[in-house]
Design an enzyme around this catalytic site. Structure first.
Site, PDB file in Angstrom:
ATOM      1  N   LEU A 163       0.808  -1.220   0.000  1.00  0.00           N
ATOM      2  CA  LEU A 163       0.000   0.000   0.000  1.00  0.00           C
ATOM      3  C   LEU A 163       0.842   1.271   0.000  1.00  0.00           C
ATOM      4  O   LEU A 163       0.293   2.379  -0.047  1.00  0.00           O
ATOM      5  CB  LEU A 163      -0.941  -0.002   1.204  1.00  0.00           C
ATOM      6  CG  LEU A 163      -1.964  -1.147   1.239  1.00  0.00           C
ATOM      7  CD1 LEU A 163      -2.834  -1.045   2.473  1.00  0.00           C
ATOM      8  CD2 LEU A 163      -2.820  -1.137  -0.020  1.00  0.00           C
ATOM      9  N   ASP A 198      -8.327  -6.899  23.965  1.00  0.00           N
ATOM     10  CA  ASP A 198      -8.239  -7.179  22.535  1.00  0.00           C
ATOM     11  C   ASP A 198      -9.532  -7.787  21.993  1.00  0.00           C
ATOM     12  O   ASP A 198     -10.040  -7.360  20.953  1.00  0.00           O
ATOM     13  CB  ASP A 198      -7.084  -8.149  22.258  1.00  0.00           C
ATOM     14  CG  ASP A 198      -5.724  -7.482  22.331  1.00  0.00           C
ATOM     15  OD1 ASP A 198      -5.676  -6.270  22.599  1.00  0.00           O
ATOM     16  OD2 ASP A 198      -4.714  -8.173  22.123  1.00  0.00           O
ATOM     17  N   GLY A 248       0.014   0.866  22.594  1.00  0.00           N
ATOM     18  CA  GLY A 248      -0.417   0.113  23.762  1.00  0.00           C
ATOM     19  C   GLY A 248      -0.703  -1.333  23.415  1.00  0.00           C
ATOM     20  O   GLY A 248      -0.771  -1.715  22.250  1.00  0.00           O
ATOM     21  N   HIS A 249      -0.852  -2.132  24.457  1.00  0.00           N
ATOM     22  CA  HIS A 249      -1.250  -3.527  24.314  1.00  0.00           C
ATOM     23  C   HIS A 249      -2.339  -3.818  25.343  1.00  0.00           C
ATOM     24  O   HIS A 249      -2.713  -2.954  26.140  1.00  0.00           O
ATOM     25  CB  HIS A 249      -0.053  -4.456  24.504  1.00  0.00           C
ATOM     26  CG  HIS A 249       0.883  -4.470  23.336  1.00  0.00           C
ATOM     27  ND1 HIS A 249       0.518  -4.971  22.100  1.00  0.00           N
ATOM     28  CD2 HIS A 249       2.168  -4.036  23.209  1.00  0.00           C
ATOM     29  CE1 HIS A 249       1.532  -4.854  21.268  1.00  0.00           C
ATOM     30  NE2 HIS A 249       2.540  -4.277  21.908  1.00  0.00           N
TER      31      HIS A 249
END
Length: 375
Positions: A71, A166, A135-136
């Protein structure tokens, strides 16, 4: 299949976005993973691998197709724009602004396809001072205030083994948001932008904790709540053979049955005892539970409605008769691997039941098939 007329272009990677599009693919949507050449979705590289791809990748990306596009090149952008003309949904999980810098943002795509539903799954959403922060899962839980409440009263916060933010805060709201936007499109004929923040999603899960604080401004303590292990009737106890049982005897009838089985009917009036008394109860119950093995306790509670269950390992869970009856572990045919076990589909529809139809795609497997012809 409920979604077999829906085409989804999935730019997401790893867990939240792919879990969302897995749900859509399982129910018939044509989900096309748009992956960068050479590496593709990072989850392909995780261990353990089943072939060239990880076991997790195989599970999350079943029933999907894969096309490779760069892309960052004019050709890749032009191909994606051409595909977006006929797409129903775009899902991406980049930080805000990335798609705009590529020239593929929502405003660009909606001009060529006003019916497009565009879903962005990010940590903090498209707005606010933290919108561009990385972040996670652990970070979204911590900012939402949930991590602070997980664990024992005098211990440190405990990191959950599965990714709450998540999946629960990101993937599931994203799937619901997409379906809502598609439903609304049937009336208006127009698509829209679906902005999903994983932190927002976690906050929305705090229904048994946050409303009380908002009403009283009294902060809850770790290990002191009804459903976080603070009460004796809702806790985990260790057995003689170093296994564990989970007790969820919240209602009086279940608590009464539990107390009778462990031989302490005198505990029955103490279901709603103050916190300090709950600690004493837990200590005494632990002393009793530690006198028998897990199997012995399972037998004693087998015919009693007390909401008591063994804490199962994965090995035990996958063989459990309830799991088998619900087909939550399935054997799927794979062209190169033979039979592969995968997690089943949790949503059961009576009129349009679904199944795992195809294996996860190889990187770029469908590029030639799906790439639009040049004018």
């Amino acid at each position: 299949m409920p979604l077999n007329s829906i085409r989804v272009l999935d730019l997401s990677r790893l867990l939240p976005g792919p879990y969302c599009t897995m749900l859509l693919a399982d129910f018939g949507a044509e989900v096309i993973k748009v992956e960068e050449p050479v590496k593709g979705d990072y989850a392909r590289e995780y261990e353990p691998k089943l072939d060239k791809n990880s076991a997790m990748f195989h599970s999350l990306n079943r029933n999907k197709k894969s096309i490779c596009l760069d892309l960052k090149t004019t050709e890749g952008k032009d191909t994606f724009l051409k595909m977006a003309e006929d797409a129903d949904v775009v899902v991406e999980s980049f930080r805000p602004g990335v798609m705009e810098r590529l020239g593929l943002g929502y405003e660009t795509l909606r001009r060529i396809n006003p019916r497009l539903v565009y879903c962005a799954v990010t940590g903090f959403g498209q707005t606010g001072p933290y919108a561009n922060k990385p972040g996670h899962d652990i970070n979204y839980l911590s900012y939402a205030g949930l991590l602070n409440l997980m664990g024992e009263k005098d211990g440190k916060p405990v990191v959950p083994a599965s990714q709450i933010a998540d999946i629960g805060g990101g993937a599931l709201p994203a799937a619901v948001g997409i379906l809502l936007a598609l439903f609304e499109r049937e009336k208006s004929g127009k698509g829209q932008f679906v902005d999903v923040s994983m932190m927002d999603g976690v906050i929305s899960w705090l229904q048994t904790l946050l409303p009380d604080y908002l009403a009283t401004e009294k902060a809850p303590g770790r290990g002191e709540q009804m459903l976080d292990g603070g009460r004796a009737c809702y806790a985990v106890y260790e057995t003689k053979d170093e296994r564990f049982i989970a007790v969820g005897a919240l209602e009086p009838k279940f608590w009464e049955a539990f107390c009778h089985v462990i031989g302490r009917s005198d505990f029955i009036p103490l279901l709603e005892a103050p916190l300090h008394e709950q600690y004493r109860l837990k200590y005494e119950i632990q002393t009793i539970i530690s006198q028998k093995t897990l199997e012995e306790w399972v037998m004693l509670f087998s015919e009693v409605e007390a909401c008591v269950s063994p804490v199962l390992t994965f090995e035990e869970m996958v063989k459990h008769p309830q799991v088998a009856a619900r087909e939550m572990i399935q054997s799927v045919k794979h062209s190169g691997l033979g039979s592969v076990k995968q997690i089943g589909i949790p949503i059961k529809l009576s009129e349009t039941p679904v199944k795992i139809e195809t294996q996860a795609p190889k990187l770029g497997e469908h590029t030639n098939e799906l790439k639009p012809e040049k004018n």
